[in-house]
Design a protein around this motif. Structure first.
Motif, PDB file in Angstrom:
ATOM      1  N   GLY A  86     -24.124  28.786  17.527  1.00  0.00           N
ATOM      2  CA  GLY A  86     -23.806  28.283  18.874  1.00  0.00           C
ATOM      3  C   GLY A  86     -23.487  29.390  19.870  1.00  0.00           C
ATOM      4  O   GLY A  86     -22.822  29.149  20.875  1.00  0.00           O
ATOM      5  N   LEU A  87     -23.967  30.611  19.585  1.00  0.00           N
ATOM      6  CA  LEU A  87     -23.689  31.755  20.473  1.00  0.00           C
ATOM      7  C   LEU A  87     -24.937  32.081  21.290  1.00  0.00           C
ATOM      8  O   LEU A  87     -26.060  31.884  20.821  1.00  0.00           O
ATOM      9  N   ARG A  88     -24.735  32.629  22.484  1.00  0.00           N
ATOM     10  CA  ARG A  88     -25.860  32.954  23.361  1.00  0.00           C
ATOM     11  C   ARG A  88     -26.256  34.424  23.179  1.00  0.00           C
ATOM     12  O   ARG A  88     -25.420  35.317  23.301  1.00  0.00           O
ATOM     13  N   CYS A  89     -27.533  34.634  22.875  1.00  0.00           N
ATOM     14  CA  CYS A  89     -27.998  35.991  22.567  1.00  0.00           C
ATOM     15  C   CYS A  89     -29.311  36.251  23.298  1.00  0.00           C
ATOM     16  O   CYS A  89     -30.278  35.487  23.151  1.00  0.00           O
ATOM     17  N   PHE A  90     -29.359  37.316  24.086  1.00  0.00           N
ATOM     18  CA  PHE A  90     -30.562  37.664  24.859  1.00  0.00           C
ATOM     19  C   PHE A  90     -31.446  38.585  24.027  1.00  0.00           C
ATOM     20  O   PHE A  90     -31.071  39.708  23.704  1.00  0.00           O
ATOM     21  N   GLY A  91     -32.628  38.080  23.701  1.00  0.00           N
ATOM     22  CA  GLY A  91     -33.568  38.792  22.821  1.00  0.00           C
ATOM     23  C   GLY A  91     -34.329  37.722  22.066  1.00  0.00           C
ATOM     24  O   GLY A  91     -33.789  36.640  21.821  1.00  0.00           O
ATOM     25  N   PRO A  92     -35.594  37.984  21.678  1.00  0.00           N
ATOM     26  CA  PRO A  92     -36.389  36.962  21.009  1.00  0.00           C
ATOM     27  C   PRO A  92     -35.864  36.647  19.601  1.00  0.00           C
ATOM     28  O   PRO A  92     -35.158  37.459  19.013  1.00  0.00           O
ATOM     29  N   ASP A  93     -36.262  35.481  19.084  1.00  0.00           N
ATOM     30  CA  ASP A  93     -35.960  35.154  17.682  1.00  0.00           C
ATOM     31  C   ASP A  93     -36.808  36.045  16.766  1.00  0.00           C
ATOM     32  O   ASP A  93     -37.676  36.797  17.244  1.00  0.00           O
ATOM     33  N   SER A  94     -36.570  35.960  15.453  1.00  0.00           N
ATOM     34  CA  SER A  94     -37.244  36.901  14.541  1.00  0.00           C
ATOM     35  C   SER A  94     -38.755  36.695  14.527  1.00  0.00           C
ATOM     36  O   SER A  94     -39.511  37.640  14.320  1.00  0.00           O
ATOM     37  N   GLU A  95     -39.223  35.475  14.763  1.00  0.00           N
ATOM     38  CA  GLU A  95     -40.673  35.236  14.824  1.00  0.00           C
ATOM     39  C   GLU A  95     -41.265  35.980  16.029  1.00  0.00           C
ATOM     40  O   GLU A  95     -42.263  36.680  15.905  1.00  0.00           O
ATOM     41  N   GLY A  96     -40.637  35.843  17.185  1.00  0.00           N
ATOM     42  CA  GLY A  96     -41.101  36.537  18.396  1.00  0.00           C
ATOM     43  C   GLY A  96     -41.010  38.046  18.237  1.00  0.00           C
ATOM     44  O   GLY A  96     -41.867  38.794  18.728  1.00  0.00           O
ATOM     45  N   ALA A  97     -39.975  38.503  17.534  1.00  0.00           N
ATOM     46  CA  ALA A  97     -39.773  39.950  17.360  1.00  0.00           C
ATOM     47  C   ALA A  97     -40.847  40.573  16.475  1.00  0.00           C
ATOM     48  O   ALA A  97     -41.025  41.795  16.467  1.00  0.00           O
ATOM     49  N   LYS A  98     -41.598  39.719  15.738  1.00  0.00           N
ATOM     50  CA  LYS A  98     -42.707  40.262  14.933  1.00  0.00           C
ATOM     51  C   LYS A  98     -43.789  40.879  15.815  1.00  0.00           C
ATOM     52  O   LYS A  98     -44.613  41.660  15.344  1.00  0.00           O
ATOM     53  N   LEU A  99     -43.810  40.528  17.088  1.00  0.00           N
ATOM     54  CA  LEU A  99     -44.771  41.165  18.009  1.00  0.00           C
ATOM     55  C   LEU A  99     -44.564  42.676  18.019  1.00  0.00           C
ATOM     56  O   LEU A  99     -45.496  43.433  18.274  1.00  0.00           O
ATOM     57  N   GLU A 100     -43.344  43.121  17.761  1.00  0.00           N
ATOM     58  CA  GLU A 100     -43.106  44.560  17.602  1.00  0.00           C
ATOM     59  C   GLU A 100     -42.991  44.947  16.129  1.00  0.00           C
ATOM     60  O   GLU A 100     -43.444  46.023  15.732  1.00  0.00           O
TER      61      GLU A 100
END
Ligand code: AMP
Ligand code: GLY
Length: 416
Positions: A86-100
């Motif tokens: 329930g915390l707010r975090c700026f940055g993609p989820d791990s699936e999106g982060a696979k782009l890098e």
């Protein structure tokens, strides 16, 4: 508002400096931070890097928003973890982060959604890779699939280079698994550009463009580094190049993000090659560039905190990101010996008059004294209405910073 910022580089010092200027931000905890964030307005370093412990800290300290600087925690799922709590975090989820995090994944994504990129093949078997490389055209580019701290890309001029790269990445496993799978890619000739942008999952707003200087010596000579300086905006990114990028790269990327269902409220950084055949995407990063950020955020007029909040709430369509009408240069001062071995622990002096023009990276605060602790120690900023003015100011400011063995390139902002 209380914020948590994850990371410890020059990029994070620049992010902290910019966030601290927001009247809505009262306090920024930086985990683990560096000597720059230790001294920055409204900032306090906390010595935590473990994702579970960061989530616990955010909960116990009433953190309104966490901003993640580097790719590593993003690929490890910091955003997924924070969201689940329930915390707010700026940055993609791990699936999106696979782009890098995975070059083969990002190339597959680019092809699937029509993002203009170099032709490629993927190999998991060294024999098959070698047999392909035996007959292909040179130069060719070999990339480790996984994260390799910026060292996983080899430009091969000849068959011999390629054999060596396969041996190193796949057989000797120099990057602890990251090179077990490789991408072999068509070599593109042109000029590079970095475009950082912000995404709320529905829209992407590009920031001003930047030009990194990767090699250690003047004239682009010598081995590659993490980056020795940046010019922003990038003079090669004309309005025509920008249109090409927006139509053939950015729009298709956004469609891909939506169709794949990534939770992508974060930064997407496009590493571009501007060629005679148009603009190609070399790579995605899912975080701000270092040292691009130091120049780009220095030129940002808008309140970064407000911009990030708009992305978090999927309101990017309601805002404009404003930029100062200036050219901004940052010159990196490195420890002598970098990118090879270098000594550290030397005291750093910075003239008070240029405090807002210095972002610290490999520097720590020890009993009240700033000391060198890394290869790239700090960035010195210069701005002006023209490139000449910005260069003049940057190199004047360089004279106001000192530590033993400080080295910088003298040609930041100049391209042949
Ligand atoms: P990457 O991590 O994929 O951006 O690659 C690191 C660097 O290698 C880039 O900044 C370029 O300088 C170079 N590079 C990567 N891919 C190519 C390519 N297909 N053609 C030419 N140079 C490349
Ligand atoms: N300066 C390039 C990067 O941050 O990846």
């Amino acid at each position: 508002m209380k914020l948590l910022l994850v990371g410890s580089g020059g990029r994070e010092h620049a992010i902290a400096w910019k966030l601290a200027q927001s009247p809505k931000v009262d306090k920024i905890y930086v985990a683990p931070g560096n000597g720059g964030t230790a001294l920055e307005n409204k900032c306090e370093n906390i010595n935590i890097t473990d994702i579970d412990k960061l989530a616990e800290f955010a909960k116990n300290n009433d953190i309104h928003l966490t901003v993640v600087g580097p790719e590593d925690p993003l690929t490890k799922g910091i955003t997924d973890k924070f969201k689940a709590e329930g915390l707010r975090c700026f940055g993609p989820d791990s699936e999106g982060a696979k782009l890098e995090g995975s070059k083969s994944f990002s190339k597959f994504f680019m092809k699937k959604y029509g993002v203009k990129t170099a032709e490629y093949e993927v190999f998991t078997n060294p024999e098959e890779a070698l047999s392909y490389l035996y007959d292909c055209q040179y130069p060719i580019v070999i990339k480790a699939d996984g994260l390799a701290a910026g060292k996983g890309v080899v430009i091969c001029e000849s068959k011999k280079d390629a054999m060596k790269a396969v041996q190193n990445l796949m057989i000797d496993d120099a990057f602890n698994g990251a090179g077990q799978k490789i991408v072999v890619e068509e070599f593109l000739e042109g000029v590079e550009a970095s475009i950082l942008s912000i995404c709320d999952g529905k829209r992407i707003i590009p920031f001003i463009s930047a030009k990194d200087h990767k090699q250690i010596y003047d004239g682009g000579k010598g081995p590659n580094t993490g980056g020795m300086g940046v010019l922003a905006p990038n003079p090669y990114v004309t309005s025509e190049v920008m249109r090409d990028f927006e139509n053939n790269i950015m729009a298709n990327t956004l469609r891909g993000i939506q169709e794949e269902g990534f939770d992508f409220k974060g930064i997407i950084f496009f590493g571009l090659m501007i060629t005679k055949k148009g603009v190609y995407l070399l790579e995605y990063n899912v975080r701000m560039g270092d040292p691009e950020t130091q120049s780009v955020l220095h030129s940002m007029e808008s309140d970064l905190y407000e911009v990030i909040e708009a992305a978090m709430d999927e309101r990017l369509n309601e805002i404009q990101v404003e930029w100062k009408d200036e050219v901004c240069i940052n010159v990196v001062l490195a420890s002598s010996g970098y990118p090879g071995d270098f000594p550290k622990g030397f005291p750093i002096t910075i003239d008070e008059s240029i405090k807002d023009n210095v972002f610290l990276a490999g520097a720590k605060l020890e009993k009240g004294v700033l000391k060198t602790s890394g290869g790239r120690v700090l960035s010195v900023i210069g701005t002006g209405k023209t490139l000449e003015e910005a260069r003049e100011e940057a190199y004047r400011n360089v004279e106001l910073v000192d530590f033993m063995g400080a080295y910088c390139r003298k040609d930041i902002g100049i391209f042949e």
